[in-house]
Design a protein around this motif. Structure first.
Motif, mmCIF file in Angstrom:
data_model
loop_
_atom_site.group_PDB
_atom_site.id
_atom_site.type_symbol
_atom_site.label_atom_id
_atom_site.label_comp_id
_atom_site.label_asym_id
_atom_site.label_seq_id
_atom_site.Cartn_x
_atom_site.Cartn_y
_atom_site.Cartn_z
ATOM 1 N N GLU A 319 21.034 55.426 -109.644
ATOM 2 C CA GLU A 319 21.283 54.215 -108.855
ATOM 3 C C GLU A 319 22.754 53.820 -108.810
ATOM 4 O OE1 GLU A 319 21.193 52.602 -113.039
ATOM 5 O OE2 GLU A 319 20.410 54.313 -111.914
ATOM 6 N N GLU A 320 23.621 54.566 -109.494
ATOM 7 C CA GLU A 320 25.014 54.149 -109.625
ATOM 8 C C GLU A 320 25.886 54.532 -108.440
ATOM 9 O OE1 GLU A 320 27.138 54.246 -113.496
ATOM 10 O OE2 GLU A 320 25.437 55.471 -114.110
ATOM 11 N N GLU A 405 28.191 46.474 -99.279
ATOM 12 C CA GLU A 405 28.603 46.718 -100.655
ATOM 13 C C GLU A 405 29.937 46.027 -100.928
ATOM 14 O OE1 GLU A 405 26.677 48.165 -102.672
ATOM 15 O OE2 GLU A 405 25.293 49.336 -101.423
ATOM 16 N N LYS A 409 33.176 48.389 -105.363
ATOM 17 C CA LYS A 409 32.221 49.474 -105.589
ATOM 18 C C LYS A 409 32.515 50.656 -104.668
ATOM 19 C CE LYS A 409 27.977 48.348 -106.428
ATOM 20 N NZ LYS A 409 26.565 47.887 -106.272
ATOM 21 N N LEU A 425 27.763 53.535 -115.854
ATOM 22 C CA LEU A 425 26.723 52.618 -116.292
ATOM 23 C C LEU A 425 25.706 53.342 -117.172
ATOM 24 C CD1 LEU A 425 25.679 49.746 -116.149
ATOM 25 C CD2 LEU A 425 24.435 50.347 -114.058
ATOM 26 N N ASP A 472 28.495 43.477 -115.556
ATOM 27 C CA ASP A 472 27.664 43.993 -114.465
ATOM 28 C C ASP A 472 26.228 44.234 -114.921
ATOM 29 O OD1 ASP A 472 29.830 43.921 -112.794
ATOM 30 O OD2 ASP A 472 30.246 46.080 -112.889
ATOM 31 N N ASN A 473 26.088 44.757 -116.142
ATOM 32 C CA ASN A 473 24.759 45.060 -116.652
ATOM 33 C C ASN A 473 23.926 43.779 -116.796
ATOM 34 O OD1 ASN A 473 22.888 47.007 -117.522
ATOM 35 N ND2 ASN A 473 23.299 46.543 -119.665
ATOM 36 N N ASN A 475 24.451 40.978 -115.170
ATOM 37 C CA ASN A 475 24.239 40.472 -113.816
ATOM 38 C C ASN A 475 23.092 41.205 -113.123
ATOM 39 O OD1 ASN A 475 25.349 38.802 -111.465
ATOM 40 N ND2 ASN A 475 25.383 40.865 -110.607
ATOM 41 N N ASN A 476 23.019 42.523 -113.321
ATOM 42 C CA ASN A 476 21.946 43.316 -112.708
ATOM 43 C C ASN A 476 20.570 42.909 -113.229
ATOM 44 O OD1 ASN A 476 23.854 44.730 -111.243
ATOM 45 N ND2 ASN A 476 23.918 46.460 -112.667
ATOM 46 N N GLN A 479 19.623 39.693 -111.631
ATOM 47 C CA GLN A 479 19.182 39.923 -110.260
ATOM 48 C C GLN A 479 17.755 40.438 -110.237
ATOM 49 O OE1 GLN A 479 21.044 39.381 -107.170
ATOM 50 N NE2 GLN A 479 18.877 39.485 -106.644
ATOM 51 N N ALA A 480 17.434 41.327 -111.160
ATOM 52 C CA ALA A 480 16.068 41.838 -111.243
ATOM 53 C C ALA A 480 15.091 40.716 -111.602
ATOM 54 C CB ALA A 480 15.996 42.960 -112.281
ATOM 55 N N THR A 500 21.254 41.660 -123.093
ATOM 56 C CA THR A 500 22.519 41.956 -122.407
ATOM 57 C C THR A 500 23.522 40.821 -122.588
ATOM 58 O OG1 THR A 500 21.592 41.081 -120.330
ATOM 59 C CG2 THR A 500 21.442 43.458 -120.685
#
Length: 790
Positions: A319-320, A405, A409, A425, A472-473, A475-476, A479-480, A500
């Motif tokens: 997914e990166e 995007e 990124k 990641l 970022d981790n 934040n992801n 978001q999930a 996290t």
């Protein structure tokens, strides 16, 4: 893929790899075998006593040589003698024929067939062969013969004589040769005629038409018909636009290399990608198939270019990286580097404004039309032979895709070719899983050191990237959580979010790794943390979110107080306009506003202290007045500034001007110059644009009427050089005109006296000038040239 070796011992530059033609039917993905069989049937059907000339037309890279390779196998299986050479290395107007005669002689000898060569011709062959090797070593084309010594030029003439010797072969010689063939056909492949010197093309075709009409011989000429037609037109205006008519007289049976279908291109791409870049997902090949070029070697080149990323691909999770987007980019770049450069700027520049996915249908159509025009201009400017519409369409697809995007990124993806990343990641998550076992600093320290070595960068830079991935981790995961469809999913993600977030808490409170300690204090790292915190600050309605928000606020506030660039953090809160609330509902917006106010309150103290210290430094306000420090300009000039809305800060500003000049004589002059500059800033007299101006000054003076007089008091405290008196007097008058009472702007005694002296001086100089002028006129009859003598 095997390298094609011609009987003259040459191969074309670039063969091998993506440029190599296929050599067997197993490698055929473009239907080359079908074309080869059709040509083979045509050769077999020709009457034995006839000569056959076949044209194989196709653009460079379309697969003509691959078809010839397969045709050669078919012909040899039918006992034909195949004579093959490339016109690439032809020298001079008779060069192609000379190559043909030499290749024919070589293959006849190999088949133990006597050659009808005269003794003179044999001698010329011996001389022509080393000549060809010599010329191939120093270059190609007829231009070379004009630059080499006379002795070598003579050999070129002998090569022409060699050709003439063959042309002098009579009918009986040919009959004798045909008899020795015993019914076997001779098939001659002339490849790359379109790559030869254009000046050799016309006479070569004429010779094939008029001189080489040998029974039992078949000639297969592979070239780009457009290139040959252009060469004929340049040779003589008589051909004009009718060059194709001449080709019809030379070529008996034409074959066009067929345009591949999308399925054929997909099949070749699947094969090439599997060989070069197996990490590219199958769905990517399917997505790009209709945008791939028609030429097989260009498809293989794209696969090979993507293959460069194999080493970094293994380091990333699925997914990166947007491999489909990168494949589209390579399609555009292979076709036009100019178009790719424009595309890169469009999707990585925050100010470019090419977000095609935004707006209504008409706006989208307008933006796409503009983009197409920009791309067409760049492709046409380069003049590259590409399928323009297909290339532009691929670029538009990518523009839509990557406009959604972040520029950061996209830049990361595009830079993977040149820059080895410190952490991915995937690697970060593996590292954190190891760290969670005993939360030992040494695990992170070792990982940072290894990452810095891997990417050939500093440990500080590697630490920056480590912190960014930690943010970022988290934040992801948040978001999930926001996208979770069931309570069970949400609760599991909430547990992950707590983990996290604990990494971020460790980074900003406990971690003793040197590089991380440095990186966490920077404005870049802290701004990223605060931005993430601000994004989710209003999400508090689900179970567990309130606790996460509280912990995020605390760690963000800790980071803000630790940051060495507090001015950047304060500016990021947009104190200038207070625009762009991220929450629409009142409750979330109120939470967001309260967070922003708390952050500003924590930052403003150190920021204003730093700004006030500038008043005591030589040229301390100069960069601010020039606009190089926007926050400082706003703080000093705008009536919305905390200086003019917080009484405690206003008092601090006022007290700077209240310093006792006698007690601090060494800084008196510095403070006076900065105070004068401050007043000019308030009057809008420093830069072309600022936050100041009369209305802002009036509002400031109305709220805190002692600040401007205090600054004026510093300016007027001690005398200035005589030449500066008028500028100081003008400053006072401008302040009075702006609404500051002249009683508050005390005019010191030294200024009054200086003004009187200035007036007297002007009158005295005027009088002296008149007298001096009259005296000079009486003595010389000419006006005085002295200063003031008019």
């Amino acid at each position: 893929m095997a390298l094609t070796q011609y009987t003259d011992g040459t191969t074309r530059p670039g063969e091998g790899g993506h440029d190599a033609p296929i050599t067997s039917a197993d490698e055929d993905h473009f239907g080359a075998l079908a074309v080869a069989r059709a040509v083979h049937r045509t050769i077999r059907a020709a009457p034995r006593g006839w000569s056959t000339r076949i044209g194989l037309y196709g653009a460079w890279g379309s697969g003509k040589t691959s078809i010839l390779n397969l045709l050669e196998s078919l012909e040899k299986s039918d006992s034909s003698i195949v004579v093959r050479f490339s016109a690439w290395s032809a020298i001079g107007e008779a060069g192609v024929l000379a190559l043909f005669y030499e290749a024919l002689a070589h293959d006849l000898k190999r088949e133990n067939i006597n050659q009808p060569l005269r003794s003179q011709t044999k001698q010329v062959v011996t001389k022509a062969r080393p000549l060809g090797k010599f010329l191939r070593g120093i270059g190609r084309g007829a231009e070379i013969t004009q630059q080499i010594p006379q002795g070598v030029t003579d050999l070129v003439s002998e090569a022409a004589s060699f050709a003439a010797g063959w042309l002098a072969i009579n009918k009986q010689d040919i009959q004798a040769l045909v008899k020795q063939l015993n019914g076997r056909r001779v098939v001659v492949f002339i490849d790359d005629l379109d790559r030869a010197d254009p000046r050799v093309v016309p006479k070569t075709l004429l010779a094939l038409r008029e001189l080489l009409d040998w029974p039992g011989f078949s000639f297969v000429l592979a070239f780009d018909k457009g290139v040959i037609a252009k060469a004929l037109g340049e040779y003589s205006n008589a051909y004009g636009d009718n060059a194709h008519v001449f080709l019809e007289k030379v070529v008996d049976v034409p074959f066009e290399v067929p345009t591949p279908t999308n399925l054929q291109k997909q099949a070749l791409a699947t094969h090439a990608f599997a060989a070069c870049c197996s990490f590219i997902p199958t769905e990517t090949v399917q997505a790009i198939a209709i945008f791939l070029p028609d030429e097989p070697r260009r498809i293989k080149l794209i696969a090979r270019n993507l293959g460069v990323l194999a080493s970094v691909a293994d380091r990333h999770g699925t997914e990166e990286v947007d491999w489909t987007g990168i494949a589209f980019y390579n399609i555009v770049h292979e076709a036009s580097s100019e178009a790719a450069a424009w595309l890169t700027n469009a999707v990585t520049d925050d100010t470019a404004g090419w977000e095609l996915w935004l707006g209504d249908a008409k706006e989208r159509e307008k933006r796409e039309s503009q983009a197409r025009a920009e791309l067409l201009e760049r492709i046409n400017k380069a003049g590259q032979p590409v399928a323009v519409d297909r290339t532009v369409s691929a670029a538009i697809v990518l523009l839509n895709r990557w406009s959604q995007e972040t520029p950061e990124k996209v830049r990361y993806w595009l830079n993977l070719v040149l820059n080895e990343p410190t952490f991915t990641l995937k690697e970060y998550r593996s590292l954190i899983n190891e760290w969670f076992i005993d939360r030992d600093d040494r695990v992170i320290a070792d990982a940072v050191e290894a990452a810095a070595q891997r990417a050939a960068t500093s440990q500080l830079e590697a630490s920056h990237h480590f912190i960014k991935l930690a943010i970022d981790n988290h934040n992801n995961v948040l978001q999930a959580m926001a996208d979770a469809e069931t309570e069970l999913q949400f609760l599991e993600l909430a547990r992950q979010a707590s983990d996290t977030l604990s990494v971020l808490e460790f980074v900003w409170t406990i971690c003793a790794v040197g590089g991380v300690q440095q990186a966490r204090k920077t404005g870049e790292a802290t701004a990223a943390l605060i931005s993430m915190t601000s994004r989710w600050i209003g999400w508090v309605r689900n179970p567990g979110e309130g606790d996460l928000r509280k912990r995020e606020r605390e760690i963000a506030m800790t980071a803000a107080q630790m940051c060495v660039d507090k001015a950047r953090l304060y500016s990021d809160t947009d104190p200038y306009w207070n625009r762009g609330r991220s929450f629409q509902d009142a409750e979330s917006a109120a939470i967001s506003d309260a967070w922003r106010d708390a952050l500003r309150a924590a930052l403003i103290g150190p920021i204003t202290e730093d700004l006030l210290k500038r008043f005591l430094k030589p040229d301390g306000l100069l960069t601010t007045a020039r606009g190089d420090y926007e926050l400082g300009t706003w703080l000093l000039e705008s009536h919305k500034s905390p200086f003019y809305n917080d009484p405690s800060l206003a008092l601090k500003l006022q007290n700077v001007f209240a310093l006792d000049g006698a007690a601090h004589e060494r800084i008196s002059i510095v403070l006076r110059e900065n105070a004068k500059l401050y007043l000019h800033m308030l009057l809008f007299q420093v830069r072309d644009a600022s936050w100041g101006g009369l209305e802002s000054l009036k509002a400031i003076h109305a709220r805190f009427p002692r600040i401007v007089p205090a600054a004026w008091g510093v300016v007027a405290r001690s005398p200035v050089p005589f030449r500066m008196v008028s500028s100081i007097q003008k400053l006072r008058n401008d302040l009075i005109d702006a609404g500051v009472s002249q009683e508050l702007l005390v005019e010191p005694e030294w200024m009054k006296q200086a003004i009187v002296r200035l007036a007297d001086t002007k009158n005295t100089k005027a009088a002296e000038g008149i007298l001096a002028g009259n005296a000079s006129l009486r003595a010389t009859g000419e006006p005085s040239k002295r200063e003031g003598g008019e």
